[in-house]
Design a protein around this motif. Structure first.
Motif, PDB file in Angstrom:
ATOM      1  N   ILE A   1      24.553  40.085  46.972  1.00 37.72           N
ATOM      2  CA  ILE A   1      25.761  39.460  46.439  1.00 37.72           C
ATOM      3  C   ILE A   1      25.402  38.628  45.211  1.00 37.72           C
ATOM      4  O   ILE A   1      24.499  37.779  45.274  1.00 37.72           O
ATOM      5  N   ARG A   2      26.126  38.858  44.116  1.00 36.90           N
ATOM      6  CA  ARG A   2      25.868  38.110  42.884  1.00 36.90           C
ATOM      7  C   ARG A   2      26.618  36.784  42.871  1.00 36.90           C
ATOM      8  O   ARG A   2      26.054  35.748  42.534  1.00 36.90           O
ATOM      9  N   THR A   3      27.909  36.822  43.196  1.00 36.62           N
ATOM     10  CA  THR A   3      28.706  35.593  43.178  1.00 36.62           C
ATOM     11  C   THR A   3      29.556  35.506  44.438  1.00 36.62           C
ATOM     12  O   THR A   3      29.932  36.529  45.027  1.00 36.62           O
ATOM     13  N   ILE A   4      29.848  34.278  44.835  1.00 35.26           N
ATOM     14  CA  ILE A   4      30.738  34.000  45.969  1.00 35.26           C
ATOM     15  C   ILE A   4      31.730  32.944  45.499  1.00 35.26           C
ATOM     16  O   ILE A   4      31.336  31.958  44.856  1.00 35.26           O
ATOM     17  N   GLU A   5      32.994  33.128  45.843  1.00 34.18           N
ATOM     18  CA  GLU A   5      33.962  32.080  45.566  1.00 34.18           C
ATOM     19  C   GLU A   5      35.004  32.041  46.678  1.00 34.18           C
ATOM     20  O   GLU A   5      35.386  33.079  47.221  1.00 34.18           O
ATOM     21  N   PRO A   6      35.451  30.836  47.028  1.00 35.31           N
ATOM     22  CA  PRO A   6      36.508  30.741  48.037  1.00 35.31           C
ATOM     23  C   PRO A   6      37.842  31.189  47.461  1.00 35.31           C
ATOM     24  O   PRO A   6      38.132  30.975  46.282  1.00 35.31           O
ATOM     25  N   ILE A   7      38.649  31.848  48.266  1.00 33.61           N
ATOM     26  CA  ILE A   7      39.987  32.267  47.848  1.00 33.61           C
ATOM     27  C   ILE A   7      40.959  31.966  48.978  1.00 33.61           C
ATOM     28  O   ILE A   7      40.558  31.733  50.118  1.00 33.61           O
TER      29      ILE A   7
END
Length: 399
Positions: free
Chosen positions: A371-377
């Motif tokens: 995984i390159r990026t993680i963001e909450p949604i």
């Protein structure tokens, strides 16, 4: 509520309720207030004392001669009331009754088990992450936080049927550490069913050969513990080894999603997976608070605490104590988080902590490799519990 026992006049009093649902949703303000008010505060609502500073909590946890778990690690005072279930062993027993079971569990969950499980757990974690990353958006609690619900019951030797009860049982156990409030009432609707289920599950004949549970029963055959202690030791694995790790893995995913610079740093240093887990436990401890009890009158922090007094140990407050940690509200992977109190300390420190770290290391390493990026949604949703900081849902987007 209980009848107050006239605490010392010198101690600060508060009518705050650490088990109020609004406080449980946002515990940091009250934790900060209690920690900064004094080394120890009297909470009149429950006739208990509360400690939120790192040094004082560490002192209590290591001084088992004066601050006992035998009075129960919840609000119910075993010196005065009968518990709803047999006291957990070793987590609610003091030496010498505690010692034999602790030795057996430390052996069963020790380095030999870690070596045996490591490759299989890393492979399982890789398969889970490979599957979920195809979706780009998913619920981290259901997709990743649930990893321990597969590997840990397998390691204990639980049958496949009925595992859906593990989280409900854990929710009941930890809610019962608090007052008889609405949260406990909701959990307790299944009390009889879950109690009977877990009692049956901990019997020798319910456990598959070669698992942690079978090893505990084998220790009874060797007379290292009694046959009465064996099912209680198995039950302690199910009570403390599932929910806390599920919510701990959710905590570290949340911390990394909300601190993208730290996620980027971790991807360049995947060997910091365990550090990330421990820093997440310090920053947002799943096990927020629990109790010890004075067996007799004790002098502590300049006051006299009466015998059979309950002391609320707020680990989440101590883990952000600025007297111990630099910039404590920051999630920082360059920090050494060892010494956090999310696993306790002293003779009652979590005996399964290395198993939990291995589970977390497996899933975080698999994520860092894929995984390159993680963001909450979307909107995360808390699962309210008197003791645990838990999540029902934490949606994320990944690339």
């Amino acid at each position: 509520m209980t009848t107050p026992t006239a605490p010392p006049a010198a101690i600060p009093h508060s009518d705050a309720d650490p088990f109020d649902e609004h406080t449980l949703l946002n515990p940091l303000p009250l934790q900060r207030e209690l920690r900064e008010t004094a080394p120890i505060v009297y909470l009149s609502r429950y006739d208990i004392y509360a400690v939120g500073r790192y040094a004082e909590m560490s002192e209590i946890l290591t001084d088992w001669q004066h601050f006992k778990v035998g009075g129960g690690v919840g609000l119910t005072n075993y010196y005065k009331e009968k518990p709803w279930r047999p006291p957990a062993n070793p987590t609610e027993t003091d030496p010498p009754a505690h010692d034999a079971t602790r030795r057996v569990l430390a052996s069963v969950l020790g380095p030999r088990a870690l070596r045996r499980l490591r490759d299989a757990w890393f492979e399982e974690a890789a398969q889970i992450v490979d599957k979920v990353v195809e979706n780009k958006e998913f619920d981290a609690v259901q997709a990743l936080g649930s990893f321990p619900l597969k590997v840990f019951p397998d390691a204990v030797g639980l049958p496949a049927e009925g595992r859906e009860n593990l989280l409900a049982y854990g929710d009941l156990v930890f809610n019962a550490f608090g007052p008889k409030n609405a949260l406990l009432q909701r959990s307790a609707t299944r009390l009889v069913e879950l109690s009977e289920w877990v009692t049956t599950l901990c019997r020798r004949e319910s456990l598959t050969p070669g698992g942690f549970g079978a090893e505990i029963w084998a220790a009874a055959d060797r007379h290292e513990i009694t046959y009465e202690q064996a099912p209680l030791a198995v039950r302690s694995l199910l009570s403390a080894g599932v929910d806390t790790t599920v919510h701990g893995i959710t905590a570290v995913i949340r911390a990394l999603a909300e601190n993208p610079d730290q996620w980027s740093y971790l991807r360049t240093r995947p060997e910091l997976a365990r550090v990330a887990f421990d820093e997440a436990l310090r920053w947002s401890s799943p096990l927020q608070q629990w109790f010890h009890t004075t067996e007799r009158e004790v002098e502590f922090a300049g006051i006299t605490i009466p015998a059979h007094s309950k002391i609320l140990l707020i680990a989440a407050a101590a883990n952000r104590d600025p007297r111990r940690w630099k910039d404590p509200d920051a999630f920082d992977l360059t920090r050494d988080p060892s010494g956090h109190l999310g696993f306790g300390t002293g003779i009652h420190q979590c005996v399964g902590q290395h198993i939990a770290r291995l589970e977390a290391e497996a899933i975080i390493t698999a994520m860092a490799q894929r995984i390159r990026t993680i963001e909450p949604i979307g909107k995360a949703r808390r699962q309210l519990n008197n003791i645990l900081q838990a999540w029902d849902s934490y949606p994320i987007r990944i690339t």
